[in-house]
Design a protein around this motif. Structure first.
Motif, short mmCIF file in Angstrom:
data_model
loop_
_atom_site.label_atom_id
_atom_site.label_comp_id
_atom_site.label_asym_id
_atom_site.label_seq_id
_atom_site.Cartn_x
_atom_site.Cartn_y
_atom_site.Cartn_z
N GLY A 120 32.30 24.25 15.21
CA GLY A 120 31.76 25.52 14.86
C GLY A 120 31.97 26.42 13.97
N ARG A 160 26.71 30.85 16.75
CA ARG A 160 27.29 30.14 17.68
C ARG A 160 28.59 31.11 18.16
NH1 ARG A 160 27.06 24.72 18.43
NH2 ARG A 160 29.26 24.93 19.20
N LYS A 162 29.05 32.87 20.74
CA LYS A 162 29.24 32.39 22.50
C LYS A 162 30.20 31.38 22.47
CE LYS A 162 26.18 31.20 25.17
NZ LYS A 162 24.94 30.93 26.03
N TYR A 163 30.39 30.38 21.69
CA TYR A 163 30.97 29.22 21.81
C TYR A 163 32.29 29.08 20.86
CZ TYR A 163 26.43 27.47 23.31
OH TYR A 163 25.27 27.41 24.05
N THR A 164 32.42 30.03 19.90
CA THR A 164 33.58 29.95 19.09
C THR A 164 34.51 31.24 19.36
OG1 THR A 164 32.47 30.84 17.38
CG2 THR A 164 32.44 28.58 17.30
N ASN A 184 36.42 25.90 19.29
CA ASN A 184 35.04 26.01 19.63
C ASN A 184 34.98 24.88 20.92
OD1 ASN A 184 32.12 25.85 18.92
ND2 ASN A 184 32.36 23.79 18.67
N THR A 185 34.04 25.55 21.84
CA THR A 185 33.88 24.57 22.98
C THR A 185 32.53 23.88 22.86
OG1 THR A 185 34.52 26.76 24.55
CG2 THR A 185 33.01 25.05 25.43
N TYR A 186 32.68 22.61 23.21
CA TYR A 186 31.64 21.67 22.59
C TYR A 186 31.49 20.65 24.04
CZ TYR A 186 29.09 17.91 20.28
OH TYR A 186 28.19 17.27 19.97
N LYS A 190 37.25 21.01 24.13
CA LYS A 190 37.29 22.08 23.05
C LYS A 190 37.92 21.42 21.77
CE LYS A 190 38.21 25.95 25.83
NZ LYS A 190 37.63 25.52 27.01
#
Length: 282
Positions: A120, A160, A162-164, A184-186, A190
């Motif tokens: 991300g 991105r 909202k994820y990072t 980063n949420t994946y 993470k």
């Protein structure tokens, strides 16, 4: 061998670090620091070897994987890492990740290349540190971590946000105030991209913040000069303590366990002679 954390290695990056002087400098510091930090904090650490077909040990066996500087990457290996993180794993990456293909050529994509989707992050700028400058510092919460040799300036990829999450910033030097550590949420897991090499202190902080440092402190209290290795067989754990000091040391057994040399149940302070060992069983 019982370990919640592992360092990921592969033949191609080991080979590349023998030829590429910059890669060699990064890898040498990070590998040594990770090993020393794990040894001193009595954190069992495993090593996993990766190739296009899979890994020497299933990646899902570990809560945390540390892949210090995977300079060379293939799509197949990236998919293995993506599957691990998506299922809930935690992956830590260091600087210069993903900037070469498997033939050793620099990629033409934005860095970190094939890892862009997983991390991300975008890397708009990077530089080798100057020996004549003051030490570069990364500020992560209450921690101030030295970032020697090489620095990646990081940025969250557009769209991105909202994820990072930016966790650390460069405190001084050329990149002062810019991101140095991005989470980063994946999927369920993470990824942490750290824009420098792993010093001993940085390695220890990562182990601590991610919940894998000193997992057996409620059972054994050991000085830094002792190594702890834990093995499991038939549902029972065995604790191997090795004293690397030339002096006798005192360890503390915090719950009754059997000394497998004498078969006596042991608890409390135990003296281990110079270069001696003890094995305790549940």
């Amino acid at each position: 061998y019982q370990a919640d954390a592992a360092v990921v290695k592969d033949y191609d990056n080991i080979w590349d670090a023998q030829l590429d002087v910059w890669h060699q400098d990064l890898e040498k510091i990070s590998q040594q620091s990770l090993f020393i930090a794990a040894q001193k904090t009595h954190t069992p650490l495993d090593f996993v070897y990766l190739n296009d077909e899979g890994s020497s040990t299933p990646l899902e066996n570990y809560k945390v994987l540390i892949y210090p500087h995977p300079v060379m990457l293939s799509p197949e290996r990236v998919r293995l890492l993506e599957n691990y993180v998506a299922q809930g794993g935690i992956l830590i990456l260091g600087c210069r990740s993903g900037y070469k293909d498997m033939t050793g050529k620099c990629v033409m994509d934005k860095l970190p290349g094939l890892l862009t989707n997983l991390t991300g992050v975008d890397i708009p700028e990077y530089t080798r540190t100057c020996p004549g400058d003051e030490p570069v510092i990364i500020h992560w919460g209450q921690e101030r971590l030295e970032a020697p040799v090489f620095n990646d300036q990081l940025a969250a990829q557009p769209g991105r946000e909202k994820y990072t999450r930016v966790l650390g910033y460069y405190e001084n030097s050329y990149y002062a105030g810019t991101p140095a550590l991005v989470q980063n949420t994946y999927g369920k897991g993470k990824v942490y991209y750290y824009g420098s090499v792993f010093t001993e202190r940085a390695a220890e902080v990562f182990l601590e913040k991610l919940g894998v440092k000193t997992p057996y402190q409620a059972i054994l209290e050991l000085p830094e000069c002792c190594e702890l290795a834990v093995r499991e067989k038939d549902g029972k754990k065995y604790y191997f303590v090795l004293n690397y000091s030339r002096e006798n040391v005192t360890i503390r057994v915090k719950c009754p366990m059997r000394n497998l040399y004498t078969q006596a149940v042991t608890a409390g302070d135990v003296t281990v002679e110079a270069y001696g060992t003890r094995i305790f069983g549940e």
